[in-house]
Design a protein around this motif. Sequence first.
Motif, PDB file in Angstrom:
ATOM      1  N   ALA A   1       0.711  -1.182  -0.022  1.00 37.86           N
ATOM      2  CA  ALA A   1       0.030  -0.025   0.027  1.00 37.86           C
ATOM      3  C   ALA A   1       0.981   1.138   0.249  1.00 37.86           C
ATOM      4  O   ALA A   1       1.914   1.176   0.419  1.00 37.86           O
ATOM      5  CB  ALA A   1      -0.756   0.022   1.269  1.00 37.86           C
ATOM      6  N   GLY A   2       0.307   2.308  -0.239  1.00 38.81           N
ATOM      7  CA  GLY A   2       1.151   3.591  -0.394  1.00 38.81           C
ATOM      8  C   GLY A   2       2.111   3.768  -1.449  1.00 38.81           C
ATOM      9  O   GLY A   2       2.855   4.537  -1.704  1.00 38.81           O
ATOM     10  N   CYS A   3       2.003   3.077  -2.631  1.00 40.38           N
ATOM     11  CA  CYS A   3       2.982   2.601  -3.754  1.00 40.38           C
ATOM     12  C   CYS A   3       4.332   2.506  -3.021  1.00 40.38           C
ATOM     13  O   CYS A   3       5.337   3.281  -3.624  1.00 40.38           O
ATOM     14  CB  CYS A   3       2.722   4.136  -4.423  1.00 40.38           C
ATOM     15  N   LYS A   4       4.469   1.452  -2.344  1.00 44.34           N
ATOM     16  CA  LYS A   4       5.651   1.144  -1.868  1.00 44.34           C
ATOM     17  C   LYS A   4       5.977  -0.268  -2.228  1.00 44.34           C
ATOM     18  O   LYS A   4       5.158  -1.062  -2.675  1.00 44.34           O
ATOM     19  CB  LYS A   4       5.916   1.413  -0.606  1.00 44.34           C
ATOM     20  N   GLY A   5       7.093  -0.877  -2.015  1.00 45.79           N
ATOM     21  CA  GLY A   5       7.404  -2.299  -2.268  1.00 45.79           C
ATOM     22  C   GLY A   5       7.956  -2.580  -3.427  1.00 45.79           C
ATOM     23  O   GLY A   5       8.169  -1.525  -4.423  1.00 45.79           O
ATOM     24  N   ARG A   6       7.897  -4.002  -4.050  1.00 47.96           N
ATOM     25  CA  ARG A   6       8.333  -4.119  -5.252  1.00 47.96           C
ATOM     26  C   ARG A   6       7.098  -3.560  -6.369  1.00 47.96           C
ATOM     27  O   ARG A   6       5.983  -3.082  -5.881  1.00 47.96           O
ATOM     28  CB  ARG A   6       8.187  -5.768  -5.503  1.00 47.96           C
ATOM     29  N   TYR A   7       7.635  -3.261  -7.565  1.00 48.37           N
ATOM     30  CA  TYR A   7       6.770  -2.658  -8.372  1.00 48.37           C
ATOM     31  C   TYR A   7       6.815  -3.586  -9.837  1.00 48.37           C
ATOM     32  O   TYR A   7       7.865  -4.100 -10.248  1.00 48.37           O
ATOM     33  CB  TYR A   7       7.138  -1.439  -8.539  1.00 48.37           C
ATOM     34  N   LEU A   8       5.791  -3.285 -10.612  1.00 48.07           N
ATOM     35  CA  LEU A   8       5.773  -3.746 -11.848  1.00 48.07           C
ATOM     36  C   LEU A   8       5.153  -2.542 -13.014  1.00 48.07           C
ATOM     37  O   LEU A   8       4.087  -2.091 -12.532  1.00 48.07           O
ATOM     38  CB  LEU A   8       4.667  -4.780 -12.205  1.00 48.07           C
ATOM     39  N   ARG A   9       6.282  -1.982 -13.637  1.00 42.50           N
ATOM     40  CA  ARG A   9       5.905  -1.030 -14.648  1.00 42.50           C
ATOM     41  C   ARG A   9       5.319  -1.555 -15.762  1.00 42.50           C
ATOM     42  O   ARG A   9       5.764  -2.577 -16.466  1.00 42.50           O
ATOM     43  CB  ARG A   9       7.053   0.006 -14.902  1.00 42.50           C
ATOM     44  N   ILE A  10       4.052  -0.882 -16.451  1.00 41.37           N
ATOM     45  CA  ILE A  10       3.664  -1.737 -17.581  1.00 41.37           C
ATOM     46  C   ILE A  10       3.463  -0.175 -18.511  1.00 41.37           C
ATOM     47  O   ILE A  10       2.803   0.881 -18.299  1.00 41.37           O
ATOM     48  CB  ILE A  10       2.089  -1.966 -17.195  1.00 41.37           C
ATOM     49  N   PRO A  11       4.108  -0.435 -19.750  1.00 38.83           N
ATOM     50  CA  PRO A  11       3.914   0.544 -20.786  1.00 38.83           C
ATOM     51  C   PRO A  11       2.744   0.740 -21.384  1.00 38.83           C
ATOM     52  O   PRO A  11       1.829   0.076 -21.062  1.00 38.83           O
ATOM     53  CB  PRO A  11       4.885   0.201 -21.832  1.00 38.83           C
ATOM     54  N   PRO A  12       2.412   1.935 -22.121  1.00 33.88           N
ATOM     55  CA  PRO A  12       1.270   2.090 -22.684  1.00 33.88           C
ATOM     56  C   PRO A  12       0.614   0.944 -23.711  1.00 33.88           C
ATOM     57  O   PRO A  12       1.219   0.404 -24.319  1.00 33.88           O
ATOM     58  CB  PRO A  12       1.293   3.517 -23.408  1.00 33.88           C
ATOM     59  N   TYR A  13      -0.546   0.937 -23.504  1.00 34.43           N
ATOM     60  CA  TYR A  13      -1.305  -0.133 -24.493  1.00 34.43           C
ATOM     61  C   TYR A  13      -0.660  -1.312 -24.318  1.00 34.43           C
ATOM     62  O   TYR A  13      -0.246  -1.907 -25.424  1.00 34.43           O
ATOM     63  CB  TYR A  13      -1.128   0.407 -25.943  1.00 34.43           C
ATOM     64  N   THR A  14      -0.431  -1.856 -23.082  1.00 31.81           N
ATOM     65  CA  THR A  14       0.301  -3.281 -23.092  1.00 31.81           C
ATOM     66  C   THR A  14      -0.843  -3.907 -22.075  1.00 31.81           C
ATOM     67  O   THR A  14      -1.168  -3.490 -21.157  1.00 31.81           O
ATOM     68  CB  THR A  14       1.425  -2.869 -22.111  1.00 31.81           C
TER      69      THR A  14
ATOM     70  N   ASN B   1       1.576 -12.213  -9.116  1.00 27.65           N
ATOM     71  CA  ASN B   1       0.020 -12.589  -9.323  1.00 27.65           C
ATOM     72  C   ASN B   1      -0.114 -12.802  -7.621  1.00 27.65           C
ATOM     73  O   ASN B   1       0.229 -13.201  -7.033  1.00 27.65           O
ATOM     74  CB  ASN B   1       0.165 -14.057  -9.631  1.00 27.65           C
ATOM     75  N   ASP B   2      -1.581 -12.082  -7.933  1.00 26.79           N
ATOM     76  CA  ASP B   2      -2.226 -12.000  -6.289  1.00 26.79           C
ATOM     77  C   ASP B   2      -1.251 -11.339  -5.286  1.00 26.79           C
ATOM     78  O   ASP B   2      -1.262 -11.605  -4.035  1.00 26.79           O
ATOM     79  CB  ASP B   2      -2.700 -13.236  -5.845  1.00 26.79           C
ATOM     80  N   THR B   3      -0.524 -10.266  -5.727  1.00 27.05           N
ATOM     81  CA  THR B   3       0.377  -9.257  -4.649  1.00 27.05           C
ATOM     82  C   THR B   3       0.020  -7.879  -4.883  1.00 27.05           C
ATOM     83  O   THR B   3       0.769  -7.193  -4.117  1.00 27.05           O
ATOM     84  CB  THR B   3       1.848  -9.867  -4.947  1.00 27.05           C
ATOM     85  N   ILE B   4      -0.631  -7.375  -5.595  1.00 24.81           N
ATOM     86  CA  ILE B   4      -0.812  -5.985  -5.886  1.00 24.81           C
ATOM     87  C   ILE B   4      -1.473  -5.359  -4.739  1.00 24.81           C
ATOM     88  O   ILE B   4      -2.563  -5.768  -4.660  1.00 24.81           O
ATOM     89  CB  ILE B   4      -1.312  -5.670  -7.337  1.00 24.81           C
ATOM     90  N   SER B   5      -0.974  -4.482  -4.265  1.00 24.62           N
ATOM     91  CA  SER B   5      -1.796  -3.674  -3.314  1.00 24.62           C
ATOM     92  C   SER B   5      -1.906  -2.149  -3.523  1.00 24.62           C
ATOM     93  O   SER B   5      -2.744  -1.387  -2.876  1.00 24.62           O
ATOM     94  CB  SER B   5      -1.024  -3.731  -1.847  1.00 24.62           C
ATOM     95  N   SER B   6      -1.352  -1.503  -4.694  1.00 21.10           N
ATOM     96  CA  SER B   6      -1.361  -0.183  -4.777  1.00 21.10           C
ATOM     97  C   SER B   6      -0.977   0.221  -6.421  1.00 21.10           C
ATOM     98  O   SER B   6      -0.552  -0.800  -6.940  1.00 21.10           O
ATOM     99  CB  SER B   6      -0.834   0.893  -3.884  1.00 21.10           C
ATOM    100  N   LEU B   7      -1.501   1.263  -6.792  1.00 23.30           N
ATOM    101  CA  LEU B   7      -1.491   1.515  -8.356  1.00 23.30           C
ATOM    102  C   LEU B   7      -1.010   3.193  -8.375  1.00 23.30           C
ATOM    103  O   LEU B   7      -1.814   4.081  -7.913  1.00 23.30           O
ATOM    104  CB  LEU B   7      -2.806   1.500  -9.056  1.00 23.30           C
ATOM    105  N   ARG B   8      -0.245   3.320  -9.233  1.00 20.35           N
ATOM    106  CA  ARG B   8       0.074   4.874  -9.821  1.00 20.35           C
ATOM    107  C   ARG B   8       0.115   4.964 -11.236  1.00 20.35           C
ATOM    108  O   ARG B   8       0.481   4.170 -11.994  1.00 20.35           O
ATOM    109  CB  ARG B   8       1.648   5.087  -9.379  1.00 20.35           C
ATOM    110  N   GLY B   9      -1.366   5.400 -11.629  1.00 15.68           N
ATOM    111  CA  GLY B   9      -1.764   5.361 -12.875  1.00 15.68           C
ATOM    112  C   GLY B   9      -1.279   6.708 -13.657  1.00 15.68           C
ATOM    113  O   GLY B   9      -1.410   6.896 -14.846  1.00 15.68           O
TER     114      GLY B   9
END
Length: 129
Positions: free
Chosen positions: A97-110, A121-129
């Motif tokens: 939560a709070g946009c911390k920890g490990r991250y996965l960046r996803i490019p546009p239109y992906t 998988n089943d580990t995401i807790s926050s998003l920066r869009g």
Amino acid sequence: MKKTIVLKMFAAAAVMVTGGIVLSPAASASSSPCPHNRICIFENAGFHGGHKSYNRGTDVLTFNTLEQVFSDRVLTNDKISSVINNTNRRITFYSEAGCKGRYLRIPPYTQVRDLNRYHFNDTISSLRG
């Protein structure tokens, strides 16, 4: 060594050090079950199960709230298995939560059909869009 090889090695090392994963645009696909300018999350791999979408530019500091539920009313926190970024912006999912920890960046239109491939998988807790 050629300059491009050195740059690729440096980029890979930087990702390992920061604990993040950065996808390349090669993971994109042309057809999408996600509307234009939306970020879509799915409960199951392959864009199946409950789903939810967000406007481009949306930040979710925690998926662990009653407002953050899939279409089948299941809480989204630590339950996301596939995602689509159908916007013109790079988005980042975080393991904490709070946009911390490990991250996965996803490019546009992906599209990412199975987050298990990236150990997200089943580990995401926050998003920066």
